[in-house]
Write an enzyme that holds these catalytic residues in place. Sequence first.
Site: not given
Length: 475
Positions: A123, A175, A201, A294
């Site tokens: 907060n 990728k 991964k 991650h």
Amino acid sequence: MSPQTETKASVGFKAGVKDYRLTYYTPEYQTKDTDILAAFRVTPQPGVPPEEAGAAVAAESSTGTWTTVWTDGLTSLDRYKGRCYDIEPLPGEESQFIAYVAYPLDLFEEGSVTNLFTSIVGNVFGFKALRALRLEDLRIPPAYSKTFQGPPHGIQVERDKLNKYGRPLLGCTIKPKLGLSAKNYGRAVYECLRGGLDFTKDDENVNSQPFMRWRDRFCFCAEAIYKAQAETGEIKGHYLNATAGTCEEMMKRAIFARELGVPIVMHDYLTGGFTANTSLAHYCRDNGLLLHIHRAMHAVIDRQRIHGMHFRVLAKALRMSGGDHIHAGTVVGKLEGEREVTLGFVDLLRDDFIEKDRSRGIYFTQDWVSMPGVLPVASGGIHVWHMPALTEIFGDDSVLQFGGGTLGHPWGNAPGAVANRVALEACVQARNEGRDLAREGNEVIREATKWSPELAAACEVWKEIKFEFDTIDRL
């Protein structure tokens, strides 16, 4: 006079607003071994004295509110309040200072990172009297850290499970991160593992999208793991991302991974949340799964120098919540990370006892009292020419993860993995022979290219790739 009024008067209640520093600034306070200590970088609004700003942080992150309330008389504020016990000027920063705050242990639920952060940073960061606020560090006392399980297994148990010692582990993020079918994805996993990597991964945003549903991906990756293990004789793994929209779905994915017999799963701990992460870590320990973490979204929280939270705090929180690996920057790649600061929180992840060292950004001595360590993962824009520096900087207890630096090899995925494995083995051998990798690293790589055409091709492709932007993560 009514009985209620008499009661209020008898406890000395006086309505109104008073300065925070009258109650919460206590420079004479001697911290206790059981206190949770925090170091805040405070930038107050013009005209707000440092003592008032520091006291406001202590108040608003513990028992305080904006006005005096009569229920203060029903408890012991002196026992439960946070205390700003020191104000430290920052050289060269006239408008900023470090406020040290001590919190009594009873303010926090045992074993809950969620409650810890809700109290300390939940907060106060929106408080109008402050222009900016950054949590630089926390001291977690043993009395509190012992209420956490911590990492599911830790560094030594992971090495024993994998039967791999004396070198960093090698990984690769598949990728393109989005768009592959499950079968083509599994093919890339197999080629990388067959070429010599220890792990592949899922990227952080690979969950269960229309082009590749999670169950299909898990099955094809498991097939790739078993095939690569049979052909290489080494234990292999793929970080199967169990992150999901609900905790129930996350656990369903982790359970399916265990049924497939794979060694490791993955979670995005900041976007997934600490409650979900701790639940998954407990499941992983009970069921023999390693847990890769991650840190997606971390830079939203930690990248600004004057506002937010430093990654060393997020790293400590992860060690308590539970994870066997976590991404920790590279120092030399495309992502943020200044060397001494990075090594500071790497030590906080791996070591049992870390001394205060302001030159590395460590504000407090931290004793983890035998809580298992976490392997730092170096990932992001790294390739074979970085291997000597990464080996020298991170040492053996680390995971070096090359995504584009594997899959971008001109001959394909498997040769890219071969190039990285040869480069790593050459660097480890050179280091063990007493050579200085910081000074002789490029020569070590060039020598290794004589025996590996795959490495020679990789060196040629990435010989001029550099990321030469200055880091903003400075002390």
